[in-house]
Design an enzyme around this catalytic site. Structure first.
Site, PDB file in Angstrom:
ATOM      1  N   PHE A 129      26.392   1.701 -71.325  1.00 55.98           N
ATOM      2  CA  PHE A 129      25.745   0.474 -70.851  1.00 55.98           C
ATOM      3  C   PHE A 129      26.756  -0.662 -70.901  1.00 55.98           C
ATOM      4  O   PHE A 129      27.309  -0.956 -71.956  1.00 55.98           O
ATOM      5  CB  PHE A 129      24.520   0.116 -71.697  1.00 55.98           C
ATOM      6  CG  PHE A 129      23.718  -1.000 -71.101  1.00 55.98           C
ATOM      7  CD1 PHE A 129      22.859  -0.766 -70.038  1.00 55.98           C
ATOM      8  CD2 PHE A 129      23.844  -2.303 -71.560  1.00 55.98           C
ATOM      9  CE1 PHE A 129      22.130  -1.803 -69.449  1.00 55.98           C
ATOM     10  CE2 PHE A 129      23.122  -3.352 -70.985  1.00 55.98           C
ATOM     11  CZ  PHE A 129      22.261  -3.086 -69.929  1.00 55.98           C
ATOM     12  N   ASP A 214      34.346  -2.052 -74.721  1.00 57.31           N
ATOM     13  CA  ASP A 214      33.187  -2.945 -74.677  1.00 57.31           C
ATOM     14  C   ASP A 214      32.626  -3.056 -76.089  1.00 57.31           C
ATOM     15  O   ASP A 214      31.996  -2.130 -76.596  1.00 57.31           O
ATOM     16  CB  ASP A 214      32.145  -2.357 -73.706  1.00 57.31           C
ATOM     17  CG  ASP A 214      30.875  -3.197 -73.618  1.00 57.31           C
ATOM     18  OD1 ASP A 214      30.629  -4.006 -74.534  1.00 57.31           O
ATOM     19  OD2 ASP A 214      30.119  -3.020 -72.650  1.00 57.31           O
ATOM     20  N   LYS A 243      27.026 -11.293 -77.010  1.00 55.40           N
ATOM     21  CA  LYS A 243      25.967 -11.164 -78.021  1.00 55.40           C
ATOM     22  C   LYS A 243      26.262 -12.027 -79.263  1.00 55.40           C
ATOM     23  O   LYS A 243      26.225 -13.240 -79.174  1.00 55.40           O
ATOM     24  CB  LYS A 243      25.778  -9.687 -78.372  1.00 55.40           C
ATOM     25  CG  LYS A 243      25.115  -8.905 -77.207  1.00 55.40           C
ATOM     26  CD  LYS A 243      24.567  -7.591 -77.688  1.00 55.40           C
ATOM     27  CE  LYS A 243      24.030  -6.707 -76.586  1.00 55.40           C
ATOM     28  NZ  LYS A 243      22.609  -6.830 -76.359  1.00 55.40           N
TER      29      LYS A 243
HETATM   30  C1  LIG Z   1      27.603  -2.509 -74.788  1.00 58.25           C
HETATM   31  C2  LIG Z   1      26.955  -3.574 -73.945  1.00 58.25           C
HETATM   32  N1  LIG Z   1      27.633  -4.087 -72.907  1.00 58.25           N
HETATM   33  C3  LIG Z   1      27.102  -5.053 -72.134  1.00 58.25           C
HETATM   34  C4  LIG Z   1      25.828  -5.537 -72.357  1.00 58.25           C
HETATM   35  C5  LIG Z   1      25.253  -6.599 -71.459  1.00 58.25           C
HETATM   36  O1  LIG Z   1      25.131  -7.803 -72.164  1.00 58.25           O
HETATM   37  P1  LIG Z   1      24.186  -8.972 -71.599  1.00 58.25           P
HETATM   38  O2  LIG Z   1      22.773  -8.537 -71.809  1.00 58.25           O
HETATM   39  O3  LIG Z   1      24.555 -10.188 -72.423  1.00 58.25           O
HETATM   40  O4  LIG Z   1      24.528  -9.150 -70.157  1.00 58.25           O
HETATM   41  C6  LIG Z   1      25.079  -5.017 -73.425  1.00 58.25           C
HETATM   42  C7  LIG Z   1      23.696  -5.478 -73.666  1.00 58.25           C
HETATM   43  O5  LIG Z   1      22.907  -4.831 -74.302  1.00 58.25           O
HETATM   44  C8  LIG Z   1      25.659  -4.009 -74.234  1.00 58.25           C
HETATM   45  O6  LIG Z   1      24.986  -3.463 -75.259  1.00 58.25           O
END
Ligand SMILES: Cc1ncc(COP(=O)(O)O)c(C=O)c1O
Length: 387
Positions: A129, A214, A243
């Site tokens: 994700f 990430d 986050k």
């Molecule tokens: C690993 C990871 N990358 C990207 C995102 C996307 O973040 P946002 O919801 O701030 O766009 C998330 C959100 O849960 C995430 O867990």
């Protein structure tokens, strides 16, 4: 409240039937004053806990001084936060944005520009994700989330996590970047094997691709170290943060190692709001809390204890698997009753979520105490015994 919400907001979220009006540490309070122990941290977004006094003080002070100027001018909180990220990670410079998906988009553009016209492919992982905007969605290896939005950005290839042969086969001279989470969070807390992460590093080096890590969910001490890659024995070329970086206030960041951090030139990318004094002041206050080695030790100790407690549920036949790193944990149930377990926990005053019909996830604020975690485990045992 539910009726008003349904009439006023698009229905893209499935919310739990509870409203919160106040938060303090690991606790959220509803309008009647009932406290709920938060084991979600807003999906790892408020690791320092709700309304941490240092974060509140920094926001108050900055809000009364200067909120935003755009990126046309210099502001000190932005530079100070960039220095902190640079000095705690790979030593390279930083780009600010406002969310996780925006951080993924920036990393994608940086990798594409670095790769040039002949390297346009990405390799990411199945079940990964990286966000819901179009580029981030293309790297997100979940067909169910992609289906309604095809055609996606072309060139993304997905390999199963920890499948070294598949990774070797997927990375080529056309690959501009490999993108991984050290612990896959959204699909239910699946840590990558260290040797798989090291292979990703090695293949990126051998085949001229960038390694994007990430850390949007795993970063800011969630798994113990400040960034999860630090326990895996590698350094990324590019790291995404968001986050909990902001202490609850929206901010995202991308940092790249020296050399790669020179890819973006004026006009290549940008955002009006990004790196505002207010967001950066909040983030700097959160960074002091979350970068504290004593807190990181607390995460390791309490995380190990909590995971052992979850394993106890497995040993007693109440679940079939327990997974976790630090305070990022999940259990796998034999039956598809994750949603019922979440609601039963909510009734008892504990906030957890299910990432699938069989997976229940725990991402408590890192300031949660051992006693609070024990209470949550006891409630979970009762719920699993009852249903
Ligand atoms: C690993 C990871 N990358 C990207 C995102 C996307 O973040 P946002 O919801 O701030 O766009 C998330 C959100 O849960 C995430 O867990």
């Amino acid at each position: 409240m539910i009726a008003r919400e349904q009439a006023a907001l698009m229905s893209n979220y499935g919310r739990y039937p509870v409203e919160f009006v106040r938060g303090e540490g690991a606790w959220l309070f509803d309008p009647e004053g009932r406290g709920y122990l938060d084991l979600m941290s807003g999906i790892s977004m408020i690791n320092a806990g709700h309304c941490h006094p240092d974060v509140v003080a920094a926001i108050r002070e900055q809000a009364g001084t200067l909120i935003n100027t755009s990126n046309l001018y210099y502001t000190e909180p932005m530079v100070e936060l960039a220095e902190w990220i640079r000095d705690t990670s790979m030593g390279g410079r930083v780009f600010f944005c406002n969310s996780g998906a925006e951080a993924s988009e920036a990393a994608i553009k940086l990798a594409r520009k670095h790769g040039g016209p002949d390297r346009t492919e990405f390799v990411s992982l199945e079940d990964s994700f990286h966000g819901r905007t179009m580029g981030a969605l293309a790297l997100t290896g979940q067909p169910g989330k992609q289906e309604a939005f095809r055609p996606l950005m072309p060139g993304a290839r997905y390999v199963p996590r920890n499948d070294k042969d598949a990774l070797r086969a997927a990375v080529s001279e056309k690959t501009c970047a490999i993108a991984i989470e050290i612990v896959q969070g959204e699909c239910g807390v699946y840590p990558l094997d260290d040797d798989f992460v090291r292979l990703a590093r090695q293949l990126a080096d051998e085949r001229g691709a960038l390694l994007i890590v990430d850390e949007i969910q795993t970063g800011m001490s969630r798994t113990g170290p400040l960034y999860a890659y630090q326990d895996a024995g590698i350094e990324p070329d590019v790291m995404c943060l968001a986050k909990s970086l902001g202490g609850g206030f929206p901010i995202g960041a991308v940092t790249a190692r020296p050399g790669i951090d020179a890819v973006f030139q004026p006009g290549d990318h940008g955002s009006t709001f990004a790196g505002s004094p207010l967001a950066c002041a909040s983030a700097l206050a959160a960074a002091k809390v979350l970068g504290d080695p004593a807190l990181q030790q607390h995460v390791r100790t309490e995380g190990a204890c909590f995971l052992a407690g979850l394993q106890g549920l497995v040993d007693d036949g109440l679940a079939i698997e327990a997974r976790g790193r630090g305070l990022m944990c999940a259990i796998e149930l034999a039956e598809p009753r994750g949603a019922d377990v979440v609601l039963a926990m909510l009734e008892r005053g504990f906030l957890v979520n299910n990432t699938s019909a069989t997976t229940v996830r725990f991402l408590p604020p890192l300031v949660i105490t051992g006693d609070e975690l024990t209470n949550a485990l006891n409630a979970l045992r009762d719920v699993l015994n009852e249903s």
